[in-house]
Design a protein around this motif. Structure first.
Motif, short mmCIF file in Angstrom:
data_model
loop_
_atom_site.label_atom_id
_atom_site.label_comp_id
_atom_site.label_asym_id
_atom_site.label_seq_id
_atom_site.Cartn_x
_atom_site.Cartn_y
_atom_site.Cartn_z
N GLY A 106 0.79 1.78 27.70
CA GLY A 106 1.53 2.78 26.93
C GLY A 106 0.75 4.06 26.76
N ALA A 107 -0.57 3.94 26.51
CA ALA A 107 -1.42 5.12 26.37
C ALA A 107 -1.44 5.92 27.67
N SER A 108 -1.51 5.21 28.79
CA SER A 108 -1.52 5.88 30.10
C SER A 108 -0.21 6.62 30.35
N ILE A 109 0.90 5.99 29.95
CA ILE A 109 2.20 6.63 30.12
C ILE A 109 2.30 7.91 29.27
N PHE A 124 -3.42 -5.08 27.29
CA PHE A 124 -2.82 -4.53 28.52
C PHE A 124 -1.66 -3.59 28.22
N TYR A 125 -0.67 -4.05 27.47
CA TYR A 125 0.52 -3.23 27.25
C TYR A 125 0.25 -1.98 26.43
N PRO A 126 -0.55 -2.10 25.36
CA PRO A 126 -0.91 -0.85 24.64
C PRO A 126 -1.66 0.14 25.53
N GLY A 173 -2.52 10.08 23.76
CA GLY A 173 -2.72 9.07 24.80
C GLY A 173 -4.19 8.84 25.11
N MET A 174 -4.95 9.92 25.17
CA MET A 174 -6.38 9.79 25.48
C MET A 174 -7.13 9.11 24.32
N LEU A 175 -6.79 9.45 23.09
CA LEU A 175 -7.44 8.80 21.95
C LEU A 175 -7.14 7.31 21.91
N LEU A 176 -5.88 6.97 22.18
CA LEU A 176 -5.52 5.56 22.23
C LEU A 176 -6.22 4.85 23.38
N GLY A 177 -6.32 5.55 24.52
CA GLY A 177 -7.00 4.97 25.68
C GLY A 177 -8.46 4.67 25.39
N VAL A 178 -9.14 5.61 24.73
CA VAL A 178 -10.55 5.40 24.36
C VAL A 178 -10.67 4.22 23.41
N TYR A 179 -9.73 4.13 22.46
CA TYR A 179 -9.77 3.03 21.48
C TYR A 179 -9.59 1.68 22.17
N PHE A 180 -8.58 1.60 23.05
CA PHE A 180 -8.32 0.32 23.73
C PHE A 180 -9.44 -0.03 24.72
N PHE A 181 -10.05 0.98 25.34
CA PHE A 181 -11.18 0.72 26.24
C PHE A 181 -12.38 0.17 25.46
#
Length: 279
Positions: free
Chosen positions: A248-251, A243-245, A225-233
Protein backbone atom coordinates in the motif's frame (compact mmCIF):
# COMPACT_ATOMS: atom_id res chain seq x y z
CA UNK A 1 -37.83 44.99 -5.02
CA UNK A 2 -39.50 48.38 -5.51
CA UNK A 3 -37.40 50.11 -2.85
CA UNK A 4 -34.20 48.62 -4.29
CA UNK A 5 -35.01 49.92 -7.77
CA UNK A 6 -35.97 53.35 -6.46
CA UNK A 7 -32.80 53.57 -4.37
CA UNK A 8 -30.62 52.42 -7.26
CA UNK A 9 -32.12 55.00 -9.61
CA UNK A 10 -30.66 57.70 -7.35
CA UNK A 11 -27.16 56.60 -8.36
CA UNK A 12 -27.54 55.14 -11.87
CA UNK A 13 -28.65 56.38 -15.26
CA UNK A 14 -30.44 53.12 -15.99
CA UNK A 15 -31.69 50.25 -13.84
CA UNK A 16 -32.07 46.82 -15.43
CA UNK A 17 -33.94 44.05 -13.61
CA UNK A 18 -33.63 40.50 -14.90
CA UNK A 19 -36.67 38.52 -13.78
CA UNK A 20 -35.34 34.96 -13.83
CA UNK A 21 -38.60 33.06 -14.08
CA UNK A 22 -40.16 34.38 -10.88
CA UNK A 23 -43.77 33.50 -10.07
CA UNK A 24 -44.57 36.65 -8.11
CA UNK A 25 -45.09 40.29 -9.08
CA UNK A 26 -41.37 41.07 -9.49
CA UNK A 27 -41.68 42.34 -13.06
CA UNK A 28 -44.71 44.53 -12.42
CA UNK A 29 -43.22 46.09 -9.29
CA UNK A 30 -39.88 46.73 -11.00
CA UNK A 31 -41.57 48.39 -13.97
CA UNK A 32 -43.67 50.60 -11.72
CA UNK A 33 -40.47 51.65 -9.92
CA UNK A 34 -38.94 52.72 -13.22
CA UNK A 35 -36.68 49.80 -14.17
CA UNK A 36 -36.09 48.22 -17.55
CA UNK A 37 -37.28 44.65 -17.07
CA UNK A 38 -36.07 41.58 -18.96
CA UNK A 39 -38.00 38.39 -18.27
CA UNK A 40 -36.77 34.82 -18.51
CA UNK A 41 -39.80 32.55 -19.09
CA UNK A 42 -38.27 29.97 -16.74
CA UNK A 43 -35.60 30.00 -14.05
CA UNK A 44 -32.18 29.64 -15.66
CA UNK A 45 -29.84 30.51 -12.79
CA UNK A 46 -27.89 33.56 -11.67
CA UNK A 47 -25.12 33.08 -14.22
CA UNK A 48 -27.59 33.30 -17.11
CA UNK A 49 -29.36 36.25 -15.47
CA UNK A 50 -26.06 38.14 -15.19
CA UNK A 51 -25.21 37.33 -18.80
CA UNK A 52 -28.58 38.73 -19.90
CA UNK A 53 -28.08 41.87 -17.82
CA UNK A 54 -24.53 42.48 -19.03
CA UNK A 55 -25.64 42.04 -22.64
CA UNK A 56 -28.40 44.61 -22.13
CA UNK A 57 -25.91 47.04 -20.55
CA UNK A 58 -23.12 46.47 -23.08
CA UNK A 59 -22.83 50.18 -23.87
CA UNK A 60 -22.50 51.33 -20.25
CA UNK A 61 -19.33 52.95 -18.93
CA UNK A 62 -19.74 51.19 -15.59
CA UNK A 63 -22.02 48.31 -14.62
CA UNK A 64 -23.07 47.72 -11.02
CA UNK A 65 -24.65 44.44 -9.94
CA UNK A 66 -26.66 43.98 -6.76
CA UNK A 67 -29.27 41.59 -5.46
CA UNK A 68 -32.90 42.64 -5.46
CA UNK A 69 -33.82 41.13 -2.08
CA UNK A 70 -32.77 44.14 -0.02
CA UNK A 71 -29.53 42.59 1.19
CA UNK A 72 -27.44 45.29 -0.52
CA UNK A 73 -27.86 48.99 0.11
CA UNK A 74 -28.18 51.14 -3.05
CA UNK A 75 -26.83 54.18 -1.18
CA UNK A 76 -23.44 52.42 -1.10
CA UNK A 77 -23.17 52.31 -4.89
CA UNK A 78 -20.91 55.41 -4.96
CA UNK A 79 -18.38 53.52 -2.80
CA UNK A 80 -18.07 50.90 -5.56
CA UNK A 81 -17.94 53.47 -8.35
CA UNK A 82 -15.20 55.59 -6.81
CA UNK A 83 -12.15 53.31 -7.48
CA UNK A 84 -13.17 52.93 -11.14
CA UNK A 85 -13.85 56.63 -11.62
CA UNK A 86 -10.44 57.41 -10.08
CA UNK A 87 -8.73 54.92 -12.40
CA UNK A 88 -7.61 52.71 -9.50
CA UNK A 89 -9.53 49.56 -10.44
CA UNK A 90 -11.28 47.75 -13.27
CA UNK A 91 -13.47 45.61 -11.02
CA UNK A 92 -14.67 46.51 -7.52
CA UNK A 93 -15.92 43.82 -5.17
CA UNK A 94 -18.18 44.83 -2.29
CA UNK A 95 -17.02 42.86 0.74
CA UNK A 96 -19.10 42.10 3.82
CA UNK A 97 -16.00 40.89 5.65
CA UNK A 98 -13.33 43.47 4.91
CA UNK A 99 -11.51 44.79 7.98
CA UNK A 100 -12.94 42.04 10.16
CA UNK A 101 -16.56 43.00 9.59
CA UNK A 102 -19.49 40.68 8.92
CA UNK A 103 -20.15 39.64 12.50
CA UNK A 104 -23.88 39.67 11.76
CA UNK A 105 -23.42 36.84 9.25
CA UNK A 106 -24.65 33.50 10.65
CA UNK A 107 -21.64 31.44 11.80
CA UNK A 108 -22.32 28.41 9.61
CA UNK A 109 -22.58 30.65 6.55
CA UNK A 110 -19.34 32.45 7.36
CA UNK A 111 -17.51 29.15 7.76
CA UNK A 112 -18.69 28.05 4.34
CA UNK A 113 -17.77 31.45 2.89
CA UNK A 114 -14.21 31.09 4.19
CA UNK A 115 -13.81 27.77 2.38
CA UNK A 116 -15.15 29.25 -0.87
CA UNK A 117 -12.93 32.33 -0.51
CA UNK A 118 -9.83 30.14 -0.13
CA UNK A 119 -10.80 27.97 -3.12
CA UNK A 120 -11.44 31.06 -5.27
CA UNK A 121 -8.14 32.70 -4.30
CA UNK A 122 -6.20 29.48 -4.94
CA UNK A 123 -7.87 28.97 -8.30
CA UNK A 124 -6.93 32.46 -9.45
CA UNK A 125 -3.45 32.49 -7.94
CA UNK A 126 -3.27 36.29 -7.64
CA UNK A 127 -6.35 37.19 -5.61
CA UNK A 128 -6.74 38.00 -1.95
CA UNK A 129 -10.51 38.34 -1.87
CA UNK A 130 -12.35 38.36 1.45
CA UNK A 131 -15.87 37.91 0.01
CA UNK A 132 -15.81 35.81 -3.14
CA UNK A 133 -19.58 35.27 -3.13
CA UNK A 134 -20.58 38.92 -3.01
CA UNK A 135 -23.19 39.92 -5.56
CA UNK A 136 -22.57 43.65 -5.04
CA UNK A 137 -19.91 44.64 -7.60
CA UNK A 138 -18.93 47.28 -10.11
CA UNK A 139 -17.32 46.65 -13.50
CA UNK A 140 -15.71 49.12 -15.88
CA UNK A 141 -17.35 48.88 -19.29
CA UNK A 142 -14.17 47.73 -21.03
CA UNK A 143 -14.07 44.55 -18.92
CA UNK A 144 -17.24 43.04 -20.40
CA UNK A 145 -15.54 40.92 -23.14
CA UNK A 146 -13.51 39.14 -20.42
CA UNK A 147 -16.48 37.34 -18.90
CA UNK A 148 -17.77 34.14 -20.52
CA UNK A 149 -20.60 33.24 -18.13
CA UNK A 150 -20.04 29.50 -18.32
CA UNK A 151 -21.58 28.79 -14.93
CA UNK A 152 -25.33 29.05 -14.59
CA UNK A 153 -25.63 28.97 -10.81
CA UNK A 154 -24.05 30.95 -7.97
CA UNK A 155 -20.58 29.69 -8.90
CA UNK A 156 -20.65 32.58 -11.36
CA UNK A 157 -19.50 34.90 -8.55
CA UNK A 158 -16.17 33.08 -8.21
CA UNK A 159 -15.88 32.46 -11.95
CA UNK A 160 -16.00 36.18 -12.72
CA UNK A 161 -13.31 36.99 -10.14
CA UNK A 162 -11.06 34.23 -11.48
CA UNK A 163 -11.51 35.37 -15.08
CA UNK A 164 -10.82 38.98 -14.09
CA UNK A 165 -7.63 37.97 -12.25
CA UNK A 166 -6.44 35.75 -15.12
CA UNK A 167 -6.97 38.65 -17.52
CA UNK A 168 -4.81 40.91 -15.39
CA UNK A 169 -7.61 43.26 -14.41
CA UNK A 170 -7.16 45.42 -11.32
CA UNK A 171 -9.54 44.19 -8.63
CA UNK A 172 -10.24 46.17 -5.50
CA UNK A 173 -12.48 45.47 -2.53
CA UNK A 174 -14.50 48.05 -0.63
CA UNK A 175 -16.37 47.58 2.59
CA UNK A 176 -20.16 47.22 2.36
CA UNK A 177 -22.94 46.67 4.86
CA UNK A 178 -25.50 43.90 4.59
CA UNK A 179 -29.05 43.49 5.79
CA UNK A 180 -30.00 39.90 6.57
CA UNK A 181 -33.52 38.58 6.88
CA UNK A 182 -35.58 35.57 5.94
CA UNK A 183 -36.14 37.01 2.48
CA UNK A 184 -32.38 37.09 1.90
CA UNK A 185 -31.89 33.34 2.27
CA UNK A 186 -31.35 31.19 -0.79
CA UNK A 187 -34.16 28.75 -1.48
CA UNK A 188 -31.53 26.05 -1.80
CA UNK A 189 -30.21 24.37 1.33
CA UNK A 190 -27.12 26.44 2.32
CA UNK A 191 -24.97 23.35 2.96
CA UNK A 192 -25.91 21.76 -0.36
CA UNK A 193 -25.39 25.10 -2.07
CA UNK A 194 -21.93 25.58 -0.56
CA UNK A 195 -20.80 22.06 -1.41
CA UNK A 196 -21.98 22.37 -5.03
CA UNK A 197 -20.11 25.67 -5.45
CA UNK A 198 -16.95 24.19 -3.89
CA UNK A 199 -17.07 21.13 -6.15
CA UNK A 200 -17.31 23.31 -9.26
CA UNK A 201 -14.49 25.54 -8.01
CA UNK A 202 -12.30 22.46 -7.56
CA UNK A 203 -13.19 21.37 -11.08
CA UNK A 204 -12.12 24.77 -12.37
CA UNK A 205 -8.92 24.56 -10.34
CA UNK A 206 -8.05 21.36 -12.23
CA UNK A 207 -7.52 23.52 -15.32
CA UNK A 208 -6.61 26.90 -13.83
CA UNK A 209 -4.16 25.73 -11.14
CA UNK A 210 -3.06 22.13 -11.85
CA UNK A 211 -0.15 22.49 -9.42
CA UNK A 212 -2.61 22.98 -6.58
CA UNK A 213 -5.01 20.33 -7.85
CA UNK A 214 -2.51 17.60 -8.78
CA UNK A 215 1.10 18.29 -7.81
CA UNK A 216 0.70 19.37 -4.19
CA UNK A 217 -1.63 16.44 -3.29
CA UNK A 218 0.75 14.16 -5.20
CA UNK A 219 3.74 15.34 -3.18
CA UNK A 220 1.76 14.78 0.03
CA UNK A 221 0.96 11.21 -1.03
CA UNK A 222 4.62 10.58 -1.88
CA UNK A 223 5.75 11.81 1.54
CA UNK A 224 3.14 9.69 3.34
CA UNK A 225 4.05 6.65 1.26
CA UNK A 226 7.76 7.07 1.91
CA UNK A 227 7.27 7.53 5.66
CA UNK A 228 5.12 4.42 5.81
CA UNK A 229 7.67 2.55 3.70
CA UNK A 230 10.50 3.48 6.09
CA UNK A 231 8.35 2.40 9.04
CA UNK A 232 7.46 -0.97 7.53
CA UNK A 233 11.07 -1.57 6.42
CA UNK A 234 12.21 -0.92 9.98
CA UNK A 235 9.62 -3.46 11.16
CA UNK A 236 10.99 -5.92 8.60
CA UNK A 237 14.54 -5.47 9.92
CA UNK A 238 13.20 -6.38 13.35
CA UNK A 239 11.68 -9.61 12.04
CA UNK A 240 8.13 -8.50 11.18
CA UNK A 241 7.03 -8.61 7.54
CA UNK A 242 3.99 -6.46 6.66
CA UNK A 243 3.48 -7.33 3.01
CA UNK A 244 0.14 -5.66 2.27
CA UNK A 245 0.84 -2.45 4.20
CA UNK A 246 4.21 -2.21 2.43
CA UNK A 247 2.48 -2.73 -0.91
CA UNK A 248 0.00 0.00 0.00
CA UNK A 249 2.84 2.40 0.82
CA UNK A 250 4.44 1.66 -2.56
CA UNK A 251 1.15 2.32 -4.34
CA UNK A 252 0.87 5.68 -2.55
CA UNK A 253 4.33 6.67 -3.79
CA UNK A 254 3.56 5.58 -7.36
CA UNK A 255 0.14 7.25 -7.42
CA UNK A 256 1.56 10.41 -5.86
CA UNK A 257 4.34 10.51 -8.44
CA UNK A 258 1.79 10.14 -11.23
CA UNK A 259 -0.31 13.00 -9.84
CA UNK A 260 2.76 15.18 -9.34
CA UNK A 261 4.00 14.76 -12.90
CA UNK A 262 0.48 15.23 -14.25
CA UNK A 263 0.25 18.57 -12.47
CA UNK A 264 3.64 19.68 -13.77
CA UNK A 265 2.75 18.74 -17.34
CA UNK A 266 -0.65 20.46 -17.21
CA UNK A 267 0.93 23.52 -15.61
CA UNK A 268 3.48 23.75 -18.43
CA UNK A 269 0.75 23.36 -21.05
CA UNK A 270 -1.46 26.00 -19.43
CA UNK A 271 1.47 28.47 -19.23
CA UNK A 272 2.18 27.90 -22.93
CA UNK A 273 -1.47 28.57 -23.77
CA UNK A 274 -1.53 31.79 -21.69
CA UNK A 275 1.71 32.98 -23.35
CA UNK A 276 0.30 32.21 -26.79
CA UNK A 277 -2.77 34.28 -25.88
CA UNK A 278 -0.49 37.11 -24.80
CA UNK A 279 -1.52 37.00 -21.15
Amino acid sequence: MGSVVLGTRQHALRVIVVDDGSEDQTSDIAKLAGAQVIVHPSNQGKGVALKTGFHAAHDADIIVTLDSDGQHRPEEIPKLLEPILKGEADVVNGSRYLNGNGKETPGYRRMGQNVLDIATNLSSGDLNITDSQSGFRAFAGHTLPIFRFHRKNYTIESEMLIEAANAGLRIKEVEINTTYGEENHHKENPIRHGVSVLVQLLQDMEFNRPLYYFTIPGVILIVIGMLLGVYFFDRYLHGTLNFYPTLGASILVLFGSFMGFTGLILHSVSRMIWRAMGK
